[in-house]
Design an enzyme around this catalytic site. Structure first.
Site, PDB file in Angstrom:
ATOM      1  N   LYS A   1       1.498 -11.873  -3.733  1.00  0.00           N
ATOM      2  CA  LYS A   1       2.027 -10.502  -3.646  1.00  0.00           C
ATOM      3  C   LYS A   1       3.303 -10.387  -4.484  1.00  0.00           C
ATOM      4  O   LYS A   1       4.148 -11.293  -4.484  1.00  0.00           O
ATOM      5  CB  LYS A   1       2.314 -10.184  -2.175  1.00  0.00           C
ATOM      6  CG  LYS A   1       2.692  -8.740  -1.892  1.00  0.00           C
ATOM      7  CD  LYS A   1       2.896  -8.537  -0.381  1.00  0.00           C
ATOM      8  CE  LYS A   1       3.299  -7.118  -0.037  1.00  0.00           C
ATOM      9  NZ  LYS A   1       3.544  -6.950   1.415  1.00  0.00           N
TER      10      LYS A   1
ATOM     11  N   SER B   1       1.867  -5.509   7.250  1.00  0.00           N
ATOM     12  CA  SER B   1       1.355  -5.471   5.875  1.00  0.00           C
ATOM     13  C   SER B   1       0.450  -6.617   5.465  1.00  0.00           C
ATOM     14  O   SER B   1      -0.129  -6.581   4.377  1.00  0.00           O
ATOM     15  CB  SER B   1       2.514  -5.393   4.892  1.00  0.00           C
ATOM     16  OG  SER B   1       3.075  -4.110   4.935  1.00  0.00           O
TER      17      SER B   1
ATOM     18  N   SER C   1       1.403  -2.797   3.241  1.00  0.00           N
ATOM     19  CA  SER C   1       1.753  -2.726   1.847  1.00  0.00           C
ATOM     20  C   SER C   1       1.003  -3.721   0.966  1.00  0.00           C
ATOM     21  O   SER C   1       0.920  -3.541  -0.244  1.00  0.00           O
ATOM     22  CB  SER C   1       3.259  -2.973   1.685  1.00  0.00           C
ATOM     23  OG  SER C   1       3.604  -4.272   2.126  1.00  0.00           O
TER      24      SER C   1
HETATM   25  N1  GLN Z   1       3.460  -0.121   6.893  1.00  0.00           N
HETATM   26  C1  GLN Z   1       4.689  -0.591   7.449  1.00  0.00           C
HETATM   27  C2  GLN Z   1       5.837   0.086   6.767  1.00  0.00           C
HETATM   28  O1  GLN Z   1       5.598   0.937   5.990  1.00  0.00           O
HETATM   29  C3  GLN Z   1       4.770  -2.076   7.346  1.00  0.00           C
HETATM   30  C4  GLN Z   1       5.184  -2.552   6.020  1.00  0.00           C
HETATM   31  C5  GLN Z   1       5.200  -4.033   5.912  1.00  0.00           C
HETATM   32  O2  GLN Z   1       4.762  -4.756   6.796  1.00  0.00           O
HETATM   33  N2  GLN Z   1       5.755  -4.504   4.825  1.00  0.00           N
HETATM   34  O3  GLN Z   1       6.970  -0.194   7.020  1.00  0.00           O
END
Ligand code: GLN
Length: 505
Positions: free
Chosen positions: A81, A180, A156
């Site tokens: 990532k 994410s 994400s």
């Molecule tokens: N979707 C969540 C957010 O927008 C989690 C993001 C993540 O785990 N990096 O904060």
């Protein structure tokens, strides 16, 4: 052996590498070819580091030929990532503000991948600075879900999950601040694990919310996740929150679980993480999986975690507060983009304003404003302070629940993959996607999502397993048991039932 090396699990590919009937160069090239074939449609990668990967592969093949003792995953390619820094390979965290930045060092986990001889195929797409649940907040365009190219792959870490689901990589690294790794796993039919906080070094992760961030494995099988987790996990003196203890035996736990005996295990179903708001097909698959686990000898009980209903609210104060501070370093002076004001004097402050104004996307700005507000004098106690108290209550809920059950379970995400644009103009609807994954980050407990079937819309559903801090092995035992039992009834992996990925050769 299948003649398509991209269809093998990492464990199976590794076995072929050990016997020598496949070389790492061949395996790496097969994945690079697959990326060339399908990534125009999937857009899982922001950067493909083919030369770097093949150099590693050649080196591993030479060392193997010389009879060197190699890591079990040596030669198996991996995608990373783009929030994880990689020496010599561009790293953007999905943001314009880091465009063109080439890190001068490797994250600890990347050092470990390189030392073990895993060729790095490239960097995967993500919501900007890991803020989002769909990859639609990437500054470099969406990633598509290989099950349906008009739908989101989660976020994400949608790029890592899509790369693995589309057979572009057998393994990938994700990061999970609020879900994410797990939510993209759920909506792409792949396996994702958020380790115990402190279980995998954060050194070299571009921080979103430091008290919540964890890197972890993204794979197609539970065993592959265990192998990768053992490789990247363990103490790192460069991360002050790193746990200074050996990891539990994860690969052993996965192998034991696959044997299918869960007698003596108590599984707690979290009342607050199912029911209203969950798609019917998601709840139906969840109920069926519970029956499967009972069939393997586990005892299933119901547990209540009454403060979980405040988790989302607490998260959306704590996360932006930490992010607003972590992102202050992107000032146009040190990394990536620098924008000078169009007219008027070029002062430091005006360069910062111009750079941040153009370099950050809307979601990042929204969260910086939210976080700065929550931390400001006069509001600190009312917002940030209250959220921290809620965090303690959620940790106590977990403690009480784990006094009754060895693991807790829920659906990973309330719905299957939604269509592009469906939630883009409604941040709250987007945030709600993480309702079941966020409590684990607030408490630091480990969690896994694995595929447990298709919903009525034909799209994959994820099953979430949570374990107490430092008991990550339980995830693998239960996950591998469920995976084996489900694949028995399906006659193979869930991904085989994808509508030939719209993106086949
Ligand atoms: N979707 C969540 C957010 O927008 C989690 C993001 C993540 O785990 N990096 O904060």
């Amino acid at each position: 052996m299948t003649d398509d090396l991209t269809r093998l699990s990492a464990a199976d590919l590794a076995a072929h590498l050990v016997t020598g009937d496949v070389s790492s160069v061949d395996a790496t090239q097969a994945h690079l070819d697959r990326v060339a074939d399908v990534d125009g449609a999937v857009h899982a990668f922001l950067h493909v580091s083919g030369e770097d990967a093949l150099a590693t592969a050649r080196d591993v093949d030479a060392r193997r030929a010389a009879g060197e003792d190699l890591h079990p995953l040596a030669g198996v390619p991996i995608a990373v990532k783009d929030v994880v820094v990689t020496k010599g390979i561009p790293t953007t965290a999905g943001s314009k503000i880091l465009e063109g930045w080439v890190p001068p060092y490797d994250a600890t986990l990347v050092e470990r991948l390189r030392a073990a001889g895993l060729p790095i195929l490239g960097k995967t797409n993500m919501d900007e600075f890991a803020m989002g649940s769909s990859t639609e907040h990437s500054a470099y365009g969406n990633t598509s879900n290989p099950w349906d190219l008009g739908r989101i792959p989660g976020g994400s870490g949608g790029g890592s999950a899509a790369a693995v689901a589309a057979y572009e990589a057998p393994l990938a690294i994700g990061t999970d601040t609020g879900g994410s790794i797990r939510q993209p796993g759920a909506v792409t039919g792949t396996v994702g694990v958020k380790p115990t906080y402190g279980g995998v070094s954060r050194y070299g992760l571009i921080a979103m919310a430091s008290s919540l961030d964890q890197a972890g494995p993204v794979t197609r099988t539970v065993l592959d996740a265990a192998l990768l987790h053992e490789l990247i996990g363990g103490h790192d003196p460069r991360d002050s929150t790193s746990i200074n203890e050996p990891l539990p035996l994860l690969v052993d736990a996965a192998r034991q679980g696959a044997a299918g005996d869960l007698r003596g295990l108590r599984i707690g179903v979290v009342t607050e993480l199912n029911g209203e708001g969950y798609q019917a097909g998601v709840s139906a698959r969840f109920a069926e999986s519970l029956e499967v686990l009972q069939g393997l000898g586990a005892e299933v009980i119901e547990v209540s975690c009454p403060h979980f209903r405040y988790a989302l609210g607490a998260y959306y104060l704590i996360m932006p507060s930490e992010a607003s501070s972590n992102l202050a370093k992107f000032d146009g002076m040190r990394f990536g983009l620098r924008v000078e004001p169009e007219d008027g004097p070029v002062t430091a402050e005006r360069v910062m304003a111009a750079t941040r104004g153009q370099g950050f996307g809307d979601e990042v700005k929204r969260r910086i404003i939210l976080g700065t507000y929550a931390l400001s004098a006069g509001y600190y106690d009312a917002y940030y302070g209250s959220a921290q108290k809620v965090r303690t209550l959620i940790q106590r809920d977990f403690d009480a629940a784990f006094a009754q059950a060895d693991v807790l379970v829920s659906p990973t995400a309330p719905t299957t993959a939604f269509r592009f644009g469906e939630k883009l103009d409604d941040p709250l609807a987007m945030y709600l996607n993480d309702v079941a994954t966020i409590p684990a980050n607030l408490a630091g407990v480990p969690g896994m999502s694995l595929p447990n079937g298709l919903s009525d819309d034909g799209l994959p559903v994820g099953f979430q397993i949570l374990a107490p801090v430092k008991a990550d092995d339980r995830l693998y035992r239960v996950g591998a048991a469920l995976e084996a039992a489900l694949e028995n009834t399906w006659g193979g992996p869930l991904l085989d039932r994808a509508p030939e990925l719209e993106v086949s050769r």
